[in-house]
Design an enzyme around this catalytic site. Structure first.
Site, short mmCIF file in Angstrom:
data_model
loop_
_atom_site.label_atom_id
_atom_site.label_comp_id
_atom_site.label_asym_id
_atom_site.label_seq_id
_atom_site.Cartn_x
_atom_site.Cartn_y
_atom_site.Cartn_z
N GLU A 1 -51.35 -3.21 -0.17
CA GLU A 1 -51.66 -4.64 -0.33
C GLU A 1 -50.62 -5.22 -1.27
O GLU A 1 -49.96 -4.48 -2.00
CB GLU A 1 -53.07 -4.84 -0.89
N HIS B 1 -55.70 -8.80 -3.18
CA HIS B 1 -56.00 -9.88 -4.13
C HIS B 1 -56.84 -10.94 -3.44
O HIS B 1 -56.45 -12.10 -3.33
CB HIS B 1 -54.69 -10.44 -4.69
N SER C 1 -54.00 -3.47 -8.34
CA SER C 1 -52.78 -4.21 -8.69
C SER C 1 -51.92 -3.36 -9.63
O SER C 1 -51.54 -2.25 -9.25
CB SER C 1 -53.17 -5.56 -9.31
#
Lengths: 331, 331
Positions: free
Chosen positions: B231, B301, B119
């Site tokens: 992602e 996630h 992230s």
């Protein structure tokens, strides 16, 4: 030329009817009643309004497929109109940037067609500037600015309308506003001293997210010594900070003579933020850059907005809380 | 090595206790119970867990101010741990990238400390790659992956844990998964043929928004002939498309040998989308690039995630619906 909430000029706007071309280069128009109200208001102001045949087209979330929206842009350029005004923003311009005939549009601009819009339209404006140096106008969109519903007490904003008529009459020469009162920086420095940037600084900018989405591409203008103005809607301050960080780390901000914050609206702070807010971000930025950082420009996703010539040479002055971007005559 | 939902290897994970250093380079940890559960689970697996003194610090939305978070990164590098694992992502790394001592961190990596996270951590990983060429691991975070609450029926994900133990034992050598069934493209072409990219392609990527936020800065790696994996979480497909467009128009995608979509989660389509969805975006991208576009990588996630060496030389094979990223031994 100054006013608490922004102003353009005090000119008499008597001029003949102007030819306004409405088209949809980005998102599909869903609120057709607002679209009709917008057209009627422009007509009531005495203008000839021409509506692009695909202005109300729809394909998924777009105002028609890529070829349709490109053709609409090129028809707007070929229309000979005084103003080519977008129906609305949304999303859809970045993916068609390689298909725009930049020289043809620049030729239309040179012949007197002013391209006006905001938000997603920033992609078109910055690409035009990067590819040709041509000036376009950050300003209203048909639906949100001229299509407001009188039933809801909505009126077309006076200041926006003044600025728009200034553009039509060729009398616009600057935009002034009063900046908000703000305190010292965390490091004890005052926020802003009086200063003056003489004419010759390129005014550029627009929607921050769209502007940043062009970084690294051939559609991002390489501006030295410019005045960069920014606005956005629905972006949390941490995202605004991340985008400003990208402009900072890429060296773009160090090349500007001033950074001007317009209106940043419709975001929600959460319990996790614990005091982190938009002003935190702006104060942080002030400590990262050498150039002045101004606030309160009446431009963004708000009714009261000035029109700004993206790509024009301007001067900028700050005296106390009064700020003025001035481009004089001749656009 | 293949499995419907992702797998790493079938190795025996018998190895001595490993030293795991937990630190917080990004957002403040609010869920301290999850943090404690995560530490306890790693200890129950037999590991020595060292917690950075500022792992639970908080300043506004950050895990301490910029200097605090930089110091935590540098303590993690100096810890001599086998793995330096982030507590969580959030936001906070891009603004401190200029302050990281890249050579010192690369030296720690060369001595055997593996940096693991995802992230916001993508910013650190790509900056390390751009500045030093060092390999870091896209993988779990303490809170979300090891701190899940058993009361909620939450268990640490088996596949993630297998991959994590593979890293600790030095036995990881690849990540395989089965791709979803997808139809033809709008232009009638099949989505994907079998292919093989031999070893020597640089694996890189991570969170799309964070990766794109580095474009144009010295922290964006210049990778030729790479395998790019992506992602994201909470980003509407139109924003995903705008970010992919930026990678496309900047020439980044044309320099890759494959693009691999991981998991894109927690976004909401609206009535305005009218059929525009994530698959629309991926299919559109397939028609813009020459290289293969893969889907279904178990990374993002989501609980089931593989670990991926960002910056390592890998091979990639696709046979029917089976995909395998292979990096062999020696990391």
């Amino acid at each position: 030329m100054h006013a608490a909430d922004g102003s353009c000029c005090g000119h008499d706007h008597s001029h003949g009817p102007k030819h306004i071309y409405i088209y949809s280069p980005s998102g599909a128009v869903r609120d057709k009643a607002a679209f009709r109200r917008g057209v009627q208001r422009l007509q009531a102001l005495g203008h000839d309004v021409e509506v692009d045949p695909d202005a109300l087209s729809s394909q998924q979330r777009f105002a028609g497929d890529d070829a349709t929206r490109l053709a609409a842009i090129h028809r707007a350029a070929a229309s000979g109109a005084d103003v080519a005004l977008i129906s609305r923003g949304g999303y859809g311009l970045t993916r068609i940037l390689p298909g725009i005939k930049y020289k043809a549009v620049a030729k239309a601009i040179a012949k007197g067609t002013q391209f006006v819009g905001l938000s997603d339209f920033t992609a078109f404006q910055l690409a035009m500037l990067a590819q040709t140096g041509a000036t376009t106008w950050a300003g209203p969109a048909l639906n949100a600015d001229f299509g407001v519903d009188a039933k809801d007490g909505g009126e077309v904003d006076d200041i926006m309308l003044d600025c728009f008529e200034d553009l039509l009459s060729g009398q616009g020469e600057g935009a002034g506003w009063q900046m908000p009162r703000i305190g010292e920086l965390p490091n004890g420095k005052p926020q802003l001293k009086d200063f003056y940037v003489p004419g010759g600084a390129t005014l550029w900018g627009g929607n921050l997210a769209v502007l940043v989405s062009l970084l690294g591409t051939p559609y991002f203008p390489q501006i030295e010594g410019g005045i960069l103005f920014l606005e956005d809607v629905g972006e949390h301050p941490y995202r605004i900070e991340r985008m400003l960080t990208q402009l900072l780390l890429s060296g773009v901000l160090a090349r500007q003579k001033a950074i001007v914050f317009g209106q940043f609206t419709e975001f929600k702070l959460g319990s996790h933020d614990k005091g982190f807010k938009l002003q935190t971000v702006i104060d942080w930025l002030r400590m990262q850059v050498r150039c002045p950082v101004l606030q309160g420009l009446p431009f963004g996703h708000v009714p009261t907005k000035v029109l700004l010539p993206v790509g024009a040479q301007v001067s900028l002055s700050v005296e106390g809380r009064d700020a003025l971007i001035y481009w004089g005559h001749g656009h």
